[in-house]
Design a protein around this motif. Structure first.
Motif, mmCIF file in Angstrom:
data_model
loop_
_atom_site.group_PDB
_atom_site.id
_atom_site.type_symbol
_atom_site.label_atom_id
_atom_site.label_comp_id
_atom_site.label_asym_id
_atom_site.label_seq_id
_atom_site.Cartn_x
_atom_site.Cartn_y
_atom_site.Cartn_z
ATOM 1 N N ARG A 32 0.844 -1.195 0.000
ATOM 2 C CA ARG A 32 0.000 0.000 0.000
ATOM 3 C C ARG A 32 0.878 1.242 0.000
ATOM 4 O O ARG A 32 1.864 1.310 0.730
ATOM 5 C CB ARG A 32 -0.911 -0.004 1.227
ATOM 6 C CG ARG A 32 -1.824 1.202 1.289
ATOM 7 C CD ARG A 32 -2.934 1.032 2.295
ATOM 8 N NE ARG A 32 -3.754 2.231 2.351
ATOM 9 C CZ ARG A 32 -4.669 2.549 1.438
ATOM 10 N NH1 ARG A 32 -4.886 1.741 0.418
ATOM 11 N NH2 ARG A 32 -5.362 3.672 1.547
ATOM 12 N N GLY A 63 -2.706 3.916 -3.091
ATOM 13 C CA GLY A 63 -2.966 4.460 -1.761
ATOM 14 C C GLY A 63 -2.799 5.958 -1.721
ATOM 15 O O GLY A 63 -2.551 6.604 -2.742
ATOM 16 N N TRP A 66 -2.569 -1.284 -8.749
ATOM 17 C CA TRP A 66 -2.891 -2.456 -7.931
ATOM 18 C C TRP A 66 -3.122 -3.670 -8.817
ATOM 19 O O TRP A 66 -3.741 -3.580 -9.865
ATOM 20 C CB TRP A 66 -4.125 -2.194 -7.077
ATOM 21 C CG TRP A 66 -4.382 -3.344 -6.150
ATOM 22 C CD1 TRP A 66 -5.330 -4.302 -6.252
ATOM 23 C CD2 TRP A 66 -3.601 -3.668 -4.992
ATOM 24 N NE1 TRP A 66 -5.211 -5.205 -5.222
ATOM 25 C CE2 TRP A 66 -4.149 -4.842 -4.432
ATOM 26 C CE3 TRP A 66 -2.493 -3.081 -4.378
ATOM 27 C CZ2 TRP A 66 -3.622 -5.436 -3.285
ATOM 28 C CZ3 TRP A 66 -1.970 -3.678 -3.228
ATOM 29 C CH2 TRP A 66 -2.545 -4.842 -2.703
#
Length: 198
Positions: free
Chosen positions: A19, A51, A75
């Motif tokens: 993250r 993030g 991601w």
């Protein structure tokens, strides 16, 4: 497209996954990589994640003029194809719980360099036996450790092999057995009377 591009590249591939938060400290990785670029021309850093620090990290990359060398992959639900193509895995957290991603990288025979967080990485890497440990937040030491691994092929291959063996120790079956043993010890040390008190 990202995966195909990564497959076709001849560059040294360093990868980190997590993250994009203050606690994961990707700033240290980017700063370390800026030093690596002065020594290695054909080297790339791949970052998988997302993030609140996303924009800040991209701004830092621009500041260091590394836009062509630090690749933000976003991601990914399945990180294994990307991990498999990497030469090294870098982990930079300020603090950590278990760090499962380190075990996943080790299972793919990737040499590991990690910060010395009190829990998780230090336990998994057995204080440096199974990978290089560097001080938290020290980008110069991190760069030095990465250079050491890149320049020393026998050391890199050694860590690759023992990483895999270490990862097997954290298999689900073994971990469940360890938890079972812990629970049994707890139960043995609790008298029937104290159990009624709950």
């Amino acid at each position: 497209p990202d995966l195909r591009k990564m497959q076709n590249e001849k560059n040294i591939k360093i990868i980190s996954i997590g993250r994009f938060s203050n606690g994961k400290d990707f700033v240290t990785i980017i700063k370390a990589f800026s030093l690596l670029k002065k020594k290695f021309k054909k080297i790339r850093l791949y970052l998988i994640g997302d993030g609140e620090m996303n924009k800040n990290l991209k701004h830092l990359v621009t500041e260091f003029k590394l836009e062509n060398d630090v690749i933000f992959l976003g991601w990914k639900d399945n990180v294994f194809p990307y991990l498999k193509l990497a030469d090294l895995f870098v982990f930079s957290s300020l603090h950590e719980g278990f760090a499962r991603i380190i075990i996943e990288a080790m299972a793919l025979k990737k040499p590991i360099i990690s910060t010395a967080t009190l829990y998780g990485p230090m336990e998994i890497l057995d204080n440096g036996k199974y990978g290089l440990i560097v001080p938290i937040g020290d980008y110069k030491k991190m760069a030095k450790g990465i250079i050491q691994l890149l320049m020393d092929k026998p050391l890199r291959e050694k860590y690759a092999q023992i990483s895999y063996l270490r990862a097997r120790e954290f298999s689900l079956g073994k971990m469940l057995k360890q938890y079972e043993n812990v629970f049994l010890k707890v139960i043995e040390n609790v008298s029937p009377r104290s159990l009624l008190d709950y």
